[in-house]
Design a protein around this motif. Structure first.
Motif, short mmCIF file in Angstrom:
data_model
loop_
_atom_site.label_atom_id
_atom_site.label_comp_id
_atom_site.label_asym_id
_atom_site.label_seq_id
_atom_site.Cartn_x
_atom_site.Cartn_y
_atom_site.Cartn_z
N PRO A 63 69.27 58.63 3.35
CA PRO A 63 68.60 58.40 4.63
C PRO A 63 68.73 56.95 5.08
CG PRO A 63 67.17 59.63 3.15
CD PRO A 63 68.37 59.22 2.36
N TRP A 66 62.82 56.65 14.30
CA TRP A 66 62.75 56.66 12.84
C TRP A 66 61.32 56.48 12.34
CZ3 TRP A 66 66.23 59.11 10.51
CH2 TRP A 66 67.55 59.07 10.93
N ASP A 112 68.36 64.22 15.27
CA ASP A 112 67.93 65.40 14.51
C ASP A 112 69.14 66.16 13.98
OD1 ASP A 112 65.24 64.88 14.90
OD2 ASP A 112 64.99 66.33 16.53
N ARG A 123 70.59 64.23 11.07
CA ARG A 123 69.75 64.38 9.87
C ARG A 123 69.98 65.74 9.20
NH1 ARG A 123 63.98 63.75 11.69
NH2 ARG A 123 63.53 64.07 9.50
N ALA A 170 69.82 64.25 5.46
CA ALA A 170 69.09 63.00 5.26
C ALA A 170 67.69 63.10 5.86
CB ALA A 170 69.84 61.84 5.90
N ALA A 171 66.81 62.35 5.27
CA ALA A 171 65.43 62.17 5.74
C ALA A 171 64.72 63.45 5.89
CB ALA A 171 65.36 61.35 7.00
#
Length: 163
Positions: A9, A47, A154, A157, A162-163
């Protein structure tokens, strides 16, 4: 179908902020310059809302110092504004996530407007007269691009896990 590649991330956050810094200094035609949103703050807000455990006030402060150096502003001016805006964003991140997109756009306009107000305040302390014409347009344009920023980040990600 091959599985999505996992990416740290932090790498995704760093890469997106690097792109935002490049977009921040992108030259625009004279009439369009006031409409250029603060891409760095816009991504920091994203973020801070999406991953408040990874992007906080310290990240905003350091990014603001880099942005000050990048744009030639008084060192600490954007760092102060970014850190205070991100503090507010993190404070309300749970509410922000349940807002409709229209409510998110309004919240982003307010957050970006707060950032502009803090920068204007620091300019006033230094003796600058008043806000230039079209100063607040950047907050409005930031709100208008918010849905696209959300969709792109989005998607990234999800794609990179990630995240």
């Amino acid at each position: 179908m091959r599985p999505a590649r996992r990416t740290s991330p932090r790498i995704l956050i760093f890469a997106s902020l690097a792109v935002a810094m490049a977009m921040r200094i992108l030259p625009l035609p004279q009439g369009w310059a006031p409409w250029n949103p603060d891409w760095i703050l816009l991504l920091l807000v994203y973020w801070a809302v999406a991953a408040p455990d990874r992007v906080g006030v310290g990240t905003a402060w350091l990014t603001g110092l880099l942005a000050d150096a990048l744009t030639g502003r008084l060192l600490g001016q954007q760092a102060l504004a970014y850190s205070l805006v991100i503090y507010v964003g993190i404070r309300f991140h749970r509410r922000f996530q349940i807002y409709s997109m229209v409510q998110q756009v309004l919240a982003v306009v307010l957050l970006l407007g707060l950032g502009l107000l803090l920068i204007l305040w620091t300019r006033h302390i230094r003796g600058a007269a008043s806000a230039p014409e079209g100063y607040w347009f950047a907050a409005l344009s930031g709100g208008l691009v918010w849905p696209f920023v959300c969709a792109v980040l989005d998607g990234l990600r999800r794609r990179f896990g990630a995240a």
